[in-house]
Design an enzyme around this catalytic site. Sequence first.
Site, mmCIF file in Angstrom:
data_model
loop_
_atom_site.group_PDB
_atom_site.id
_atom_site.type_symbol
_atom_site.label_atom_id
_atom_site.label_comp_id
_atom_site.label_asym_id
_atom_site.label_seq_id
_atom_site.Cartn_x
_atom_site.Cartn_y
_atom_site.Cartn_z
ATOM 1 N N TYR A 52 73.330 66.447 38.336
ATOM 2 C CA TYR A 52 73.686 66.851 36.978
ATOM 3 C C TYR A 52 73.574 68.361 36.767
ATOM 4 C CZ TYR A 52 74.146 62.085 35.205
ATOM 5 O OH TYR A 52 74.571 60.800 34.972
ATOM 6 N N ASP A 110 60.881 78.695 43.912
ATOM 7 C CA ASP A 110 60.169 77.643 43.193
ATOM 8 C C ASP A 110 60.259 77.872 41.687
ATOM 9 O OD1 ASP A 110 58.466 75.740 42.198
ATOM 10 O OD2 ASP A 110 56.651 76.515 43.179
ATOM 11 N N ALA A 111 61.088 77.061 41.033
ATOM 12 C CA ALA A 111 61.312 77.236 39.585
ATOM 13 C C ALA A 111 60.060 76.926 38.766
ATOM 14 C CB ALA A 111 62.469 76.354 39.124
ATOM 15 N N ALA A 139 64.456 68.300 39.547
ATOM 16 C CA ALA A 139 64.048 67.004 40.089
ATOM 17 C C ALA A 139 63.311 67.282 41.390
ATOM 18 C CB ALA A 139 65.261 66.112 40.337
ATOM 19 N N TYR A 234 61.054 51.997 35.827
ATOM 20 C CA TYR A 234 61.573 53.231 35.244
ATOM 21 C C TYR A 234 61.000 53.447 33.841
ATOM 22 C CZ TYR A 234 64.467 57.330 35.267
ATOM 23 O OH TYR A 234 64.866 58.635 35.278
ATOM 24 N N LYS A 243 59.158 60.816 31.143
ATOM 25 C CA LYS A 243 60.291 61.018 30.242
ATOM 26 C C LYS A 243 59.850 61.008 28.775
ATOM 27 C CE LYS A 243 63.337 61.313 33.551
ATOM 28 N NZ LYS A 243 63.883 62.643 33.911
ATOM 29 N N THR A 274 71.974 59.607 43.179
ATOM 30 C CA THR A 274 71.423 60.935 43.419
ATOM 31 C C THR A 274 70.338 60.796 44.481
ATOM 32 O OG1 THR A 274 69.673 60.732 41.760
ATOM 33 C CG2 THR A 274 71.798 61.604 40.994
#
Length: 395
Positions: A52, A110-111, A139, A234, A243, A274
């Site tokens: 994405y 590394d974000a 991710a 999930y 989430k 993905t």
Amino acid sequence: MIIKPKTRGFICTTAHPEGCRQNVKEQINYIKSKDPIKGPKKVLVIGSSTGYGLASRITAAFGCGADTIGVFFEKPAEDKRTATAGWYNMAAFEEEAKKAGLYSKSINGDAFSDSIKEKTIELIKKDWGKVDLIIYSLAAPRRTHPKTGEVFNSVIKPIGNPYTNKTVNFHTGEVSEITVEPATEDEIRQTVAVMGGEEWEMWIEALKTAGVLADGAITVAFSYIGPELTHAVYKNGTIGKAKEHLEASAKNITNLLKDIDGKAYISVNKALVTQSSSAIPVVPLYISLLFKIMKEKGIHEGCIEQLYRLFAERLYADTLLLDNEGRIRLDDLEMREDVQNEVAKLWSKVNTENIEEITDIKGYREDFFKLFGFGLSGINYDEECSEKVDIPGLV
């Protein structure tokens, strides 16, 4: 070298530069075939190299004509090892953006670190001044906290009780029963630390403090809810807790941006193949059934179709449609009652003997290998190609 796919579990350890280039070009061509979007002009994509995030960057650049900065953590080719697929994707994107006369620069690192945030902010100040849209699409399986140095590792587990259901080895088509043990409290904590919204908040706080957010700036993070069938691993599992934290962060960020009339949104997207979803028990089998049904109904979408809808029909439409929780729902077609009823019926029947017939496991495999640049038309995979590829806009 001649590059062939080599797999280890749900990971492909090789990637094909020409195949990845073709994959990126196909997504660009899709966006160019659609009506232009009156959208943002300066877009930062944090986690821009696959899935994405990649589709977001392509849509912003080729759908809106936006300048883009991409942040990612990928490895170049080394010692006869191919680069990662994301590296090749970003090289291809940068090449195509350059051809189109679009500003495009990339930061590899590394974000989660403060140093990458600082480097990104310096680039925005130097080249843009302000940013209109920030896509947060990280991710990663682990995260080092930028302030404390603690290393967190995420797990994909149910909460409370063991969970048993069908799953599939998508390489072989073997359907089996799997039992996943529940997460400990510490595993839940660590998963939230990796996949929740703390880092998203840190990024937006850093950008705001630096004065590089435009008035009315928007930021979007991606999520997934899915049907009851996947809830144990999930929505109601460790990922679901993360989430939930991400959604709370959206509210915190919107509050933080009130003075510049900014907003943070969660976009709930469709289940897709993905690298991340391939690792989740039960989910590959569910996706294989879902794809079969949605393709038959003519409503199947990949990442790029979803992102075009996000930009053109949600974020930058005359009216932004939100659900009761204030979320953008791009999973509307997946969650249609007729689709989910058919998935449920087939779920009870599917086994190793009939999986090729009643699911789209073939399409799942094709999409999986396509992530790494394999199986694309027009590519001769028996020809030698150079594994060493530069990213033109790498800062």
